[in-house]
Design a protein around this motif. Sequence first.
Motif, PDB file in Angstrom:
ATOM      1  N   ASP A  66       0.619  -1.264  -0.116  1.00 39.45           N
ATOM      2  CA  ASP A  66       0.305   0.037   0.154  1.00 39.45           C
ATOM      3  C   ASP A  66       1.009   0.992  -0.129  1.00 39.45           C
ATOM      4  OD1 ASP A  66      -2.579  -1.190   0.388  1.00 39.45           O
ATOM      5  OD2 ASP A  66      -2.204  -1.409   2.272  1.00 39.45           O
ATOM      6  N   PHE A  67       2.149   1.461   0.416  1.00 40.36           N
ATOM      7  CA  PHE A  67       3.206   2.067  -0.026  1.00 40.36           C
ATOM      8  C   PHE A  67       3.240   3.104  -1.410  1.00 40.36           C
ATOM      9  CE2 PHE A  67       7.339   4.576  -0.603  1.00 40.36           C
ATOM     10  CZ  PHE A  67       6.811   5.505   1.250  1.00 40.36           C
ATOM     11  N   TYR A  68       3.488   1.730  -2.172  1.00 43.06           N
ATOM     12  CA  TYR A  68       3.033   2.302  -3.461  1.00 43.06           C
ATOM     13  C   TYR A  68       1.386   2.866  -4.249  1.00 43.06           C
ATOM     14  CZ  TYR A  68       7.504   0.010  -2.306  1.00 43.06           C
ATOM     15  OH  TYR A  68       8.574   0.282  -2.079  1.00 43.06           O
ATOM     16  N   LEU A  69       0.679   2.270  -3.432  1.00 40.81           N
ATOM     17  CA  LEU A  69      -0.497   1.980  -4.343  1.00 40.81           C
ATOM     18  C   LEU A  69      -0.847   3.547  -3.880  1.00 40.81           C
ATOM     19  CD1 LEU A  69      -3.306   1.739  -5.105  1.00 40.81           C
ATOM     20  CD2 LEU A  69      -4.187   1.715  -1.713  1.00 40.81           C
ATOM     21  N   PRO A  70      -0.524   5.214  -3.904  1.00 43.08           N
ATOM     22  CA  PRO A  70      -0.607   6.155  -4.829  1.00 43.08           C
ATOM     23  C   PRO A  70       0.767   6.457  -6.068  1.00 43.08           C
ATOM     24  CG  PRO A  70       0.427   6.697  -2.746  1.00 43.08           C
ATOM     25  CD  PRO A  70       0.366   5.228  -2.779  1.00 43.08           C
ATOM     26  N   THR A  71       1.554   5.911  -6.383  1.00 47.05           N
ATOM     27  CA  THR A  71       2.361   5.384  -7.867  1.00 47.05           C
ATOM     28  C   THR A  71       1.282   4.553  -8.437  1.00 47.05           C
ATOM     29  OG1 THR A  71       4.000   5.617  -6.550  1.00 47.05           O
ATOM     30  CG2 THR A  71       4.268   4.458  -8.732  1.00 47.05           C
ATOM     31  N   VAL A  72       0.569   3.536  -7.760  1.00 47.50           N
ATOM     32  CA  VAL A  72      -0.103   2.762  -8.637  1.00 47.50           C
ATOM     33  C   VAL A  72      -1.573   3.428  -9.681  1.00 47.50           C
ATOM     34  CG1 VAL A  72      -1.946   0.365  -9.129  1.00 47.50           C
ATOM     35  CG2 VAL A  72       0.369   0.324  -7.794  1.00 47.50           C
ATOM     36  N   LEU A  73      -2.325   3.875  -8.574  1.00 43.25           N
ATOM     37  CA  LEU A  73      -2.613   4.301  -8.959  1.00 43.25           C
ATOM     38  C   LEU A  73      -2.815   6.029 -10.425  1.00 43.25           C
ATOM     39  CD1 LEU A  73      -5.647   5.735  -5.568  1.00 43.25           C
ATOM     40  CD2 LEU A  73      -5.893   4.000  -7.447  1.00 43.25           C
TER      41      LEU A  73
END
Length: 216
Positions: A93-100
């Motif tokens: 979830d740390f990388y969720l903003p990047t994915v979005l």
Amino acid sequence: MSLNVMTQKSLSLFAAVGGWRTVAEGSASRVLFLIAYLVSDQVSTSALVAVGGVMVFAVARVFTDRKYWQAAVGLVVVGVSALLAGSTGRAVDFYLPTVLWQAAGGAVFLVSVLVRWPVIGLAVGAARGERFGWRRDPARRRLYQVCTAVFLAKYVIAAMVLVPLYLAGKVTPLGIAATLLGGSPALGVCVYLCWRILRAQADPTNAAPAVIGSNR
């Protein structure tokens, strides 16, 4: 790194990426979080390490360049990532903003191509101070469509790689892919490719590019 560099008469791939400092600042949070997580296996600790690293870069940016907004944006982004990972306890979830962000960026660039208001045309037009004058030139409009499609391809590829890794919970490959595809390295390559497209079409004899540098 800025899309405005596409208006320059000369540009290297290194400059398009933004230089080592931009790459380091843009990649610090993702790399530090991944390394800390692989070492400690603790999501909260890894998030704090990432935040601390970005704070160091932010302070350096403020004191050397007085660019407060860049420092603030970096802290906000890593703060959101840290809060997401800390609240769920899931490292991915740390990388969720990047994915979005990749999915959202792809949507924006796709819509701009479909409605024939390419993002690159808007950015270059604003940088040259001509606003929407480029829309009266069909050749330039097509070039900006092609350049926008280059960025669109980047966002599509990034989303196709990152989304499955996130859903599968693959932290290590997700962190590596997010660093390479979601940050300045991939964006810099797109900027450089677009600059080459504009320059080659404008002036195949290597003179100052008319499409980029002229004032209509």
